[in-house]
Write an enzyme that holds these catalytic residues in place. Structure first.
Site, PDB file in Angstrom:
ATOM      1  N   GLY A 250       0.797  -1.223   0.000  1.00 40.80           N
ATOM      2  CA  GLY A 250       0.000   0.000   0.000  1.00 40.80           C
ATOM      3  C   GLY A 250       0.829   1.273   0.000  1.00 40.80           C
ATOM      4  N   HIS A 251       0.149   2.381  -0.191  1.00 38.71           N
ATOM      5  CA  HIS A 251       0.821   3.676  -0.360  1.00 38.71           C
ATOM      6  C   HIS A 251       1.585   4.084   0.891  1.00 38.71           C
ATOM      7  CE1 HIS A 251      -3.060   6.007   0.948  1.00 38.71           C
ATOM      8  NE2 HIS A 251      -3.040   4.805   1.464  1.00 38.71           N
TER       9      HIS A 251
END
Lengths: 364, 364, 364
Positions: A250-251
């Protein structure tokens, strides 16, 4: 990844020569020739083999291979009982790599830009770069000997170091930086938008994601794996980290060096994974949690709080692996446990009644 | 998604101007200039930052940012202790979006059809449509300002509304309909065959899948996510629903508006998800089950029966989240629980023996 | 997969003709015309429908369909109460396939190689092969009537049998062999590198993966699913096996015939899955484990030891499904169980104290 193919050498090697070149000790006929490496089950009289996983050891005695690579201990125990020659060595996997290099030499694509590739005139290509047919390369920087295979997409503002391999169908979006020798398997996506929304009434409104992605030297990414761009700063994956197929990073995640993420793992945004940590298949880690150096997260575990350095955890929510092992044995028969509790309660009732009766008995 | 890039503005803004334009109250020096937004860890003296997740709050006091966006309450509590200026505002994320718009203006691709795109002569393209190099567009309808990036595939009989973004490598198959402002991240697949088979002896024979897919306005789909075509009627995803990377939406699922499906979620065919429901990462829902409006399904939960409106569930099989929290604490030491039960049983045996002995004692 | 589209026939069919051609018995007006098949919810007065899942049966009485396909038993029970005609048949799904063939005839692409495809001059193409625009085909072998759609990649040294369908965006790498009638949905990756590393100090060094992949006749692979190449010998998937979206099949796995792997399943390297086994959604199997013929692995289960032929298992780690069902009911209230145990312990303490007191009472 799509490194150009590894066919068997035509002539093969004698076991004597092979043992010498992989640094092993031959127990068997030095003149026997082998032409390829195969699994224990599938090897025949012209093949070298080895135990690929401890669970395969039981297949050793029935192999039809000409020879097997074994560690010194197993060789000492079993060589005399086996139906094949043995090359005893300290590290069978290191010897295997050497043997594969000899028997299955890799053939890379020739360098050059295919006339049907679509390369931006301002792209900067190093020496001996390969760009395959129908690959798209924007205003990007490609290091020496880097390969961008067919139908891959390299956006503007992307940098690849030297000796990288981008397999067919990969997508590298703006703000992606790769170190050297980074290998992306087919369909991997680097730099897609992070999943960042802010609620506005009933709706969720996209928060622009302005970070990029940095994959350090020797990182490998599996087929159809995804590493999202950071929301505000770069998502980072450290040197030598290996990421399997269909993994989600994820970011803004900060993944250390030499981390291993097995197939279908998911790391939420902002997760921080220490060097050398290992995530088993299908496990996950929640947002903005820290997993310490060398920690081991079991297959299918779900990390919901910080995991200390060196810890091993399993389960959902994840807790120490040793406790999980004990609990998971008991979990198989919770109903039995419940019934024993019911029975105990009944026995207590009987005892209580009996004591009441005792109290009521006339003291003689 | 691949929206063309968001670089920092060259000159930046003074904190005074920034606070005014994002609707916040500045506590600090109005003349300080910032040029970009960065995470708390990475921000430096020319950067704005904020707490991106509650778990990041502990990093506030060590930030080197010039200024941070804080909600009014946190600002009142902490502004005097922080090493940076503060822009206090009612909704920091709304202010962040405004700040990003000012400091990281988005640059879209210019419109037009790349000469190396493959567009069917009967495709209908709206005004200012962008089709990138090596994209394929069949007999499809593309609304105004819609972008189809490189190496994406739009089948015949597909309709996209206006202002949609289809990132590189996406595949939209026949019978797909997108509303307006729908954004598909790289590698997303819409309209693949549903997984529908009927047993015939040992074999499973494919049931033709004749439905399509409808994604309503403002839906966003993550990288390598999949939404299958319906078996008999369309698979539908309602307005404003956000779907993360590597999510699977099965054939004929009916997903409401403003639903959130976090990374690697799987919805089986025929699932019905009410408006505003949220699925945590790696959770799943079985076939033809209903999850009510506003329900919350925990990370890694598995829904095996209908979930009522507004309920929160966790675990596999999923049950009420509050019960799951209590159970999962006890689950960590099932072996201890079992041993206590054994001990209790022994004490009961002792008591029983003692009572028998009492009974047998001669009553004096 | 992208088989060219299936639109409704223009004129439709009378229920009388339809019943005859699908081998069913009509209860209702033979003259009514239907033009398409739709789900129970969406069907209208010109549509045929059916119960697509037992959980849909409750929607039967409110359908607006002209007619429904029902098995003989359900028809006998309910036909007189339904608001529509009924076509009673022995196997409704077989009848459905026949009806779909009549009402939604499939239209394949015309054969031929698109002028914008990139086909190696030494590729060998069978009769009536289709290669779409911007597909890349290396020195490969394509059987008769096989379709390679746009933006798919077929490497050198790949063989496809006849009547295969490779949807847009698929990648088939060197050493891949497909039987006949194999269908790959969009974005599927076959033959990517296995996840094989050997530790060298802190680092993990890639072990070359020299096996290929063999998918036997009638295998189907879902969108964005991955089947890795074998490390030393081929990864194999047996005849008729159906694999759903986003499934991972690790290097060297040996998957039998007519196996079903539902969405997001993960099989680790070296797993051996017997014929006819079924894996529920999001379940997984560890490395080099055997799952017997006809075994059933529940949704979200994790197989950590061999599963016998015909067994049904669930849970993580997986154990017999019947036990899991009982345990999972108790697992919902572990805290209650714990509290009952505490209460039992207290009662035991009271009893013990009482008995001690009894002993100390002067024997009169």
């Amino acid at each position: 990844v799509c490194a150009g193919g590894q066919g068997p050498a035509l002539s093969g090697l004698s076991l004597g020569e092979l043992a010498e070149r992989v640094g092993g000790r031959l127990i068997g006929d030095a003149q026997t020739h082998v032409v390829a490496v195969r699994s224990l089950d599938e090897a025949g009289p012209a093949h070298l083999s080895l135990i690929a996983h401890p669970r395969e050891a039981r297949r050793l005695r029935s192999t039809r291979a000409a020879a097997v690579l074994l560690d010194e201990g197993t060789a000492a125990d079993q060589a005399h009982e086996l139906p094949c020659a043995v090359i005893a060595c300290e590290k069978p996997y290191r010897a295997l790599r050497a043997a594969l290099g000899l028997l299955h030499p890799s053939v890379g694509p020739s360098s050059g830009v295919d006339p049907q590739a679509n390369v931006h005139p301002e792209a900067i290509l190093g020496a001996e770069v390969f760009v395959g047919p129908l690959a798209v390369v924007g205003r990007a920087l490609l290091g020496d000997r880097t390969q961008v295979h067919s139908l891959a997409f390299i956006d503007d503002d992307v940098e690849l170091g030297s000796d990288c391999v981008v397999a067919p169908g990969c997508v590298l979006l703006r703000g992606t930086r790769l170190g050297h020798r980074v290998a992306l398997n087919a369909g991997a996506i680097v730099g897609a938008e992070g999943f960042g929304y802010a609620p506005e009434g009933d709706a969720n409104v996209k928060v622009p994601q302005v970070g990029g992605v940095h994959l350090d030297d020797d990182v490998e990414l599996g087929a159809n794996a995804c590493v999202d761009r950071g929301a505000l700063s770069d998502t980072r994956v450290g040197r030598g980290t290996k990421i399997d197929n269909l993994v989600q990073v994820g970011h803004g995640a900060q993944v250390g060096a030499h981390v291993v993420l097995v197939g279908q793992v998911g790391l939420a945004g902002g997760a921080r994974i220490g060097d050398g940590a290992v995530f088993g298949g299908q496990s996950g880690c929640g947002p903005f949690l820290s997993v310490g150096e060398g920690a081991r997260v079991g297959a299918r575990a779900g990390v919901t709080r910080d995991v200390p350095k060196g810890a091993a955890v399993s389960g959902m929510p994840a807790y120490p692996h040793a406790d999980w092992l004990k609990s998971s044995i008991r979990a198989r028969d919770l109903d039995g446990l419940f019934r024993r509790l019911l029975a105990a309660e009944e026995r207590i009732c009987t005892l209580e009644a009996r004591l009441v009766a005792l109290d009521e008995e006339p003291h003689v």
